[in-house]
Design a protein around this motif. Structure first.
Motif, PDB file in Angstrom:
ATOM      1  N   GLY A   1      30.833  11.536  -7.689  1.00  0.00           N
ATOM      2  CA  GLY A   1      31.833  11.630  -8.748  1.00  0.00           C
ATOM      3  C   GLY A   1      32.023  13.048  -9.237  1.00  0.00           C
ATOM      4  N   LEU A   2      30.916  13.767  -9.352  1.00  0.00           N
ATOM      5  CA  LEU A   2      31.006  15.151  -9.825  1.00  0.00           C
ATOM      6  C   LEU A   2      31.637  16.058  -8.782  1.00  0.00           C
ATOM      7  N   LEU A   3      31.407  15.744  -7.493  1.00  0.00           N
ATOM      8  CA  LEU A   3      32.038  16.538  -6.432  1.00  0.00           C
ATOM      9  C   LEU A   3      33.553  16.408  -6.520  1.00  0.00           C
ATOM     10  N   LEU A   4      34.031  15.169  -6.714  1.00  0.00           N
ATOM     11  CA  LEU A   4      35.463  14.945  -6.841  1.00  0.00           C
ATOM     12  C   LEU A   4      36.015  15.650  -8.073  1.00  0.00           C
ATOM     13  N   ALA A   5      35.181  15.765  -9.094  1.00  0.00           N
ATOM     14  CA  ALA A   5      35.631  16.435 -10.314  1.00  0.00           C
ATOM     15  C   ALA A   5      35.516  17.950 -10.213  1.00  0.00           C
ATOM     16  N   GLY A   6      34.980  18.442  -9.084  1.00  0.00           N
ATOM     17  CA  GLY A   6      34.868  19.878  -8.882  1.00  0.00           C
ATOM     18  C   GLY A   6      33.734  20.526  -9.649  1.00  0.00           C
ATOM     19  N   CYS A   7      32.713  19.753 -10.019  1.00  0.00           N
ATOM     20  CA  CYS A   7      31.601  20.311 -10.792  1.00  0.00           C
ATOM     21  C   CYS A   7      30.660  21.098  -9.897  1.00  0.00           C
ATOM     22  N   LEU A   8      29.870  21.965 -10.497  1.00  0.00           N
ATOM     23  CA  LEU A   8      28.928  22.794  -9.769  1.00  0.00           C
ATOM     24  C   LEU A   8      27.728  21.981  -9.323  1.00  0.00           C
ATOM     25  N   ASP A   9      27.023  22.517  -8.296  1.00  0.00           N
ATOM     26  CA  ASP A   9      25.847  21.827  -7.763  1.00  0.00           C
ATOM     27  C   ASP A   9      24.790  21.593  -8.834  1.00  0.00           C
ATOM     28  N   GLY A  10      24.581  22.609  -9.695  1.00  0.00           N
ATOM     29  CA  GLY A  10      23.565  22.475 -10.735  1.00  0.00           C
ATOM     30  C   GLY A  10      23.848  21.323 -11.673  1.00  0.00           C
ATOM     31  N   VAL A  11      25.116  21.126 -12.003  1.00  0.00           N
ATOM     32  CA  VAL A  11      25.501  20.012 -12.867  1.00  0.00           C
ATOM     33  C   VAL A  11      25.245  18.691 -12.156  1.00  0.00           C
ATOM     34  N   ALA A  12      25.560  18.627 -10.868  1.00  0.00           N
ATOM     35  CA  ALA A  12      25.352  17.406 -10.096  1.00  0.00           C
ATOM     36  C   ALA A  12      23.875  17.054 -10.026  1.00  0.00           C
ATOM     37  N   ARG A  13      23.032  18.067  -9.772  1.00  0.00           N
ATOM     38  CA  ARG A  13      21.593  17.802  -9.707  1.00  0.00           C
ATOM     39  C   ARG A  13      21.059  17.311 -11.049  1.00  0.00           C
ATOM     40  N   ARG A  14      21.506  17.950 -12.132  1.00  0.00           N
ATOM     41  CA  ARG A  14      21.018  17.572 -13.460  1.00  0.00           C
ATOM     42  C   ARG A  14      21.424  16.146 -13.799  1.00  0.00           C
ATOM     43  N   LYS A  15      22.653  15.779 -13.443  1.00  0.00           N
ATOM     44  CA  LYS A  15      23.102  14.410 -13.696  1.00  0.00           C
ATOM     45  C   LYS A  15      22.309  13.410 -12.851  1.00  0.00           C
ATOM     46  N   ALA A  16      22.035  13.774 -11.592  1.00  0.00           N
ATOM     47  CA  ALA A  16      21.239  12.905 -10.726  1.00  0.00           C
ATOM     48  C   ALA A  16      19.831  12.736 -11.286  1.00  0.00           C
ATOM     49  N   GLU A  17      19.242  13.816 -11.780  1.00  0.00           N
ATOM     50  CA  GLU A  17      17.897  13.759 -12.363  1.00  0.00           C
ATOM     51  C   GLU A  17      17.870  12.842 -13.582  1.00  0.00           C
ATOM     52  N   ASN A  18      18.888  12.942 -14.423  1.00  0.00           N
ATOM     53  CA  ASN A  18      18.945  12.091 -15.612  1.00  0.00           C
ATOM     54  C   ASN A  18      19.093  10.624 -15.241  1.00  0.00           C
ATOM     55  N   THR A  19      19.869  10.362 -14.180  1.00  0.00           N
ATOM     56  CA  THR A  19      20.050   8.986 -13.731  1.00  0.00           C
ATOM     57  C   THR A  19      18.725   8.385 -13.285  1.00  0.00           C
ATOM     58  N   ILE A  20      17.957   9.138 -12.488  1.00  0.00           N
ATOM     59  CA  ILE A  20      16.649   8.667 -12.026  1.00  0.00           C
ATOM     60  C   ILE A  20      15.696   8.528 -13.208  1.00  0.00           C
ATOM     61  N   LEU A  21      15.731   9.507 -14.093  1.00  0.00           N
ATOM     62  CA  LEU A  21      14.818   9.541 -15.236  1.00  0.00           C
ATOM     63  C   LEU A  21      14.918   8.271 -16.075  1.00  0.00           C
ATOM     64  N   LYS A  22      16.126   7.810 -16.314  1.00  0.00           N
ATOM     65  CA  LYS A  22      16.336   6.637 -17.154  1.00  0.00           C
ATOM     66  C   LYS A  22      15.783   5.363 -16.514  1.00  0.00           C
ATOM     67  N   MET A  23      15.675   5.350 -15.177  1.00  0.00           N
ATOM     68  CA  MET A  23      15.235   4.144 -14.475  1.00  0.00           C
ATOM     69  C   MET A  23      13.739   4.134 -14.184  1.00  0.00           C
ATOM     70  N   LEU A  24      13.062   5.258 -14.373  1.00  0.00           N
ATOM     71  CA  LEU A  24      11.650   5.351 -13.990  1.00  0.00           C
ATOM     72  C   LEU A  24      10.721   4.398 -14.739  1.00  0.00           C
ATOM     73  N   PRO A  25      10.876   4.181 -16.045  1.00  0.00           N
ATOM     74  CA  PRO A  25       9.964   3.249 -16.714  1.00  0.00           C
ATOM     75  C   PRO A  25       9.968   1.861 -16.075  1.00  0.00           C
ATOM     76  N   GLU A  26      11.141   1.393 -15.624  1.00  0.00           N
ATOM     77  CA  GLU A  26      11.191   0.089 -14.964  1.00  0.00           C
ATOM     78  C   GLU A  26      10.722   0.180 -13.521  1.00  0.00           C
ATOM     79  N   PHE A  27      11.027   1.291 -12.854  1.00  0.00           N
ATOM     80  CA  PHE A  27      10.689   1.448 -11.446  1.00  0.00           C
ATOM     81  C   PHE A  27       9.195   1.676 -11.232  1.00  0.00           C
ATOM     82  N   LEU A  28       8.624   2.689 -11.906  1.00  0.00           N
ATOM     83  CA  LEU A  28       7.206   3.018 -11.735  1.00  0.00           C
ATOM     84  C   LEU A  28       6.316   2.326 -12.757  1.00  0.00           C
ATOM     85  N   GLY A  29       6.762   2.279 -14.008  1.00  0.00           N
ATOM     86  CA  GLY A  29       5.958   1.729 -15.080  1.00  0.00           C
ATOM     87  C   GLY A  29       6.121   2.579 -16.328  1.00  0.00           C
ATOM     88  N   PRO A  30       5.695   2.061 -17.486  1.00  0.00           N
ATOM     89  CA  PRO A  30       5.832   2.823 -18.728  1.00  0.00           C
ATOM     90  C   PRO A  30       4.978   4.084 -18.701  1.00  0.00           C
TER      91      PRO A  30
END
Length: 280
Positions: free
Chosen positions: A54-83
């Motif tokens: 989505g960010l590529l289509l919006a023309g965002c920079l790589d750093g922004v894409a990585r940060r958004k990807a990191e936040n997406t994973i971060l929010k799911m980790l408590p359920e994925f790995l554990g609290p």
């Protein structure tokens, strides 16, 4: 760089008996857990890649894409790995790569983590490289080495040993670079002889945490452990811990001791995670 490392705190039948209800509940929990493992990890990485697309289509920079990807994973980790008290995520890959379902590397670290399939960890690290995700099926189709490292503190180590050696009272574990000193007392309500043993940890078969006695101490006097005594004692206390079966195929590859901590190392297989068949 700091901007890229975000933190978060982490129906009953008429003829049912207590035994059948317990077994049914246990089986339901195992099935639910199995379905969770088949679905969530691939979805986690796929979601991060979709953010990159989505960010590529919006023309965002790589750093922004990585940060958004990191936040997406971060929010799911408590359920994925554990609290956990906190998690950090670091992703490498361009917006173009993420949009095609390719993550060059992902590294995760957590503090005071209670994983679903391992002992509680004072610190847990996991990383994988060259991960390719099927964006449609949302599962991992290819991955380079995926490894994990965890540090178990003395409190948790004491709980593991006390659960294994229930015939001992007042169990305590002290961990140093020289090994693990375990002490306890036989008898009831703290009445009985006490002693301690220095043991060396090792891994057997990729799933067993093994302790080999090196020295015993009674009345404050340490003595080398005779070979015949080792052979009799080892089968009684071992394995101290068994890695449970998991769709991630978690394996132990090494163990060592540090001051106050037991360090475990291992691998996991992201490609073993296959999506559930339609209708199952």
């Amino acid at each position: 760089e700091m901007g890229r490392r975000d933190r978060v705190s982490a129906g009953v039948p008429d003829n049912a008996t207590p035994d059948t209800m317990l077994k049914s509940g246990t089986n339901d929990m195992k099935e639910e857990r199995s379905l969770f493992w088949r679905r969530v990890p691939g979805f986690l990485l796929a979601a991060a890649c979709l953010v990159g697309a989505g960010l590529l289509l919006a023309g965002c920079l790589d750093g922004v894409a990585r940060r958004k990807a990191e936040n997406t994973i971060l929010k799911m980790l408590p359920e994925f790995l554990g609290p956990a008290e906190s998690y950090e995520v670091h992703v490498e890959g361009s917006a173009s790569q993420l949009s095609r379902g390719f993550v060059r590397s992902v590294a995760i670290s957590g503090v005071n983590v209670t994983p679903h399939d391992l002992p509680a960890m004072a610190k847990l690290e996991a990383s994988a490289t060259d991960v390719r995700v099927d964006m449609k099926a949302k599962n991992v189709v290819e991955s380079g080495p995926a490894v994990w490292r965890g540090w178990v503190n003395e409190k948790v180590a004491t709980e593991i040993l006390a659960d294994k050696a229930r015939y001992l009272q007042d169990v305590k574990v002290r961990i140093t670079r020289q090994g693990i000193t375990a002490s306890g007392r036989t008898g009831v309500k703290g009445v009985g002889p006490s002693g301690s043993a220095l043991v060396k940890p090792s891994v057997r078969g990729g799933t067993l945490l093994w302790m080999t006695p090196v020295e015993v101490s009674a009345m404050g006097v340490g003595l080398p452990m005779p070979e015949w005594s080792k052979q009799r004692l080892e089968p009684i206390i071992n394995p101290v811990y068994v890695v449970p079966e998991s769709p991630l195929n978690i394996r132990l590859t090494g163990v060592s001791t540090e001051d106050g901590l037991l360090r475990l190392e291992g691998t996991l297989d992201l490609t073993a995670l296959k999506p559930e068949a339609e209708g199952s």
